[in-house]
Design a protein around this motif. Structure first.
Motif, mmCIF file in Angstrom:
data_model
loop_
_atom_site.group_PDB
_atom_site.id
_atom_site.type_symbol
_atom_site.label_atom_id
_atom_site.label_comp_id
_atom_site.label_asym_id
_atom_site.label_seq_id
_atom_site.Cartn_x
_atom_site.Cartn_y
_atom_site.Cartn_z
ATOM 1 N N GLU A 1 0.831 -1.204 0.000
ATOM 2 C CA GLU A 1 0.000 0.000 0.000
ATOM 3 C C GLU A 1 0.867 1.256 0.000
ATOM 4 N N LEU A 2 1.978 1.214 0.718
ATOM 5 C CA LEU A 2 2.898 2.357 0.728
ATOM 6 C C LEU A 2 3.476 2.589 -0.664
ATOM 7 N N ILE A 3 3.865 1.483 -1.312
ATOM 8 C CA ILE A 3 4.404 1.597 -2.669
ATOM 9 C C ILE A 3 3.360 2.194 -3.601
ATOM 10 N N SER A 4 2.128 1.702 -3.479
ATOM 11 C CA SER A 4 1.049 2.212 -4.320
ATOM 12 C C SER A 4 0.807 3.690 -4.072
ATOM 13 N N SER A 5 0.860 4.088 -2.807
ATOM 14 C CA SER A 5 0.653 5.492 -2.454
ATOM 15 C C SER A 5 1.748 6.368 -3.040
#
Length: 278
Positions: A108-112
Motif C-alpha cells: 500500500e505504501l508503494i502504491s501510495s
C-alpha cells in the motif's frame, strides 16, 4: 537513483497488529514511545502509525466481534493527527498471518508513492518500484535504507517478540521476513529483557540491527486482560482507556463472563494451521 545522505532522515510508518480487545491507553502510548525513540536517533522521521485489529477468525479466547474492536480503535484515535486504524486485516474471511499483513501495508505504501508521482512517469515509476519490491522478497537480509518509499516497521510489545519462540505460533520464514526485511520496534516494560531473548535466538540475533528495543521508563502495566477482568467485575476502568472507548463499552454492554468464554474450546488459528502442517 536517489540516495540518502547523512543529513536526510528515513521516513518510517509504524504498524501495530493485535487483538485490541479492547484498545487501551498503553496501546496508544506505544506509538508515542516508538516515534520519540526513532526520531531522537536523528536517522528517522515517523510519518504515520497504523492500528490493524485481528479478524474474528483468529479464535482467541474472549475475542469480541471485530466490528466492536474496530469501532473502539477508531474512537481511541479520533484526536490523533498521525495514528490511523485500518480494517483490511479484520475484514478477511480467514485469519491472516502477520507477515502477510505487513506485506500488504508495505505494498500500500508503494502504491501510495506511485500515486504521488507525475502522471507522465507513473508507469515507469511503478515498474521500477515493483521491481525493487520483488528484489526485497528475494532477499532475507534486506534492510530498507535507501528507498524513497518509507520503511514499514512492526510495532509490538516485548511479549510478541518472545512469542517468536513459541512452537507452531509463527512460521520461521515469517519471522525472517518481518524482522529481516521490514524491522521491529519493540516496547519493553519493567522487568522485561528482550535483549536476552534476541541473543538466544539465531534469527533475531542475525537481524539485531533491525530491531529497535525501546524501554518504557514510566512504569505502566495496563493490559487488555486486566481491563476485561475489571469490566466483568463491574469495576471502573476509567483512565485506563480513552473516555470514548469506556463510554462505548458501557453503551454496548461489552465484556462479560459470557464473552470471556468465547472461543474457550477452540484452538488458536495459527496453532491449528501450523500444527496440522508439521
Amino acid at each position: 537513483m536517489w540516495s540518502m545522505t547523512s543529513q536526510e532522515e528515513i521516513k518510517v510508518v509504524l504498524l501495530a497488529c493485535g487483538s485490541f480487545n479492547p484498545i487501551t491507553n498503553m496501546h496508544l502510548r506505544m506509538f508515542e514511545l516508538a516515534r520519540d525513540h526513532l526520531e531522537d536517533s536523528g536517522k528517522y522521521r515517523v510519518v504515520k502509525g497504523i492500528i490493524s485489529p485481528v479478524g474474528d477468525s483468529y479464535k482467541k479466547k474472549g475475542l469480541i466481534d471485530a466490528s466492536h474492536r474496530l469501532k473502539m480503535a477508531r474512537l481511541a484515535t479520533q484526536n490523533s493527527d498521525w495514528i490511523t486504524v485500518d480494517d483490511w486485516e479484520c475484514q478477511q474471511p480467514e485469519w491472516v498471518e502477520t507477515a502477510k499483513v505487513v506485506r500488504h501495508h508495505y505494498e500500500e505504501l508503494i502504491s501510495s508513492e506511485n500515486n504521488n508521482d507525475d502522471v507522465d512517469t507513473v508507469r515507469g515509476v511503478k515498474r521500477r518500484k515493483l521491481k525493487q519490491h520483488e528484489s526485497i522478497c528475494q532477499s532475507s537480509s534486506y534492510i530498507n535504507t535507501n528507498e524513497v518509499t518509507p520503511q514499514l516497521k512492526l510495532l509490538c510489545g516485548a511479549d510478541v517478540l518472545e512469542s517468536f519462540g513459541v512452537p507452531n505460533l509463527w512460521k520461521p520464514e515469517d519471522i525472517e521476513e518481518i524482522v529481516g526485511r521490514y524491522g521491529v520496534a519493540c516496547i519493553t516494560r519493567y522487568g522485561g529483557d528482550p535483549e536476552k531473548f534476541i541473543n538466544q535466538s539465531d534469527v533475531l540475533y542475525r537481524h539485531r540491527k533491525n530491531i529497535h528495543v525501546i524501554r518504557e521508563w514510566v512504569t505502566n502495566e495496563i493490559s487488555a486482560t486486566h481491563v476485561r477482568r475489571s469490566l466483568r467485575r463491574r469495576q471502573s476502568v476509567r483512565y485506563l482507556l480513552p473516555d470514548a472507548v469506556v463510554n462505548y463499552i458501557q453503551e454496548n454492554n461489552l465484556y462479560s463472563a459470557e464473552s470471556e468464554q468465547k472461543n474457550a474450546d477452540v484452538i488458536l488459528a495459527p496453532l491449528q494451521r501450523y500444527t496440522c502442517t508439521n
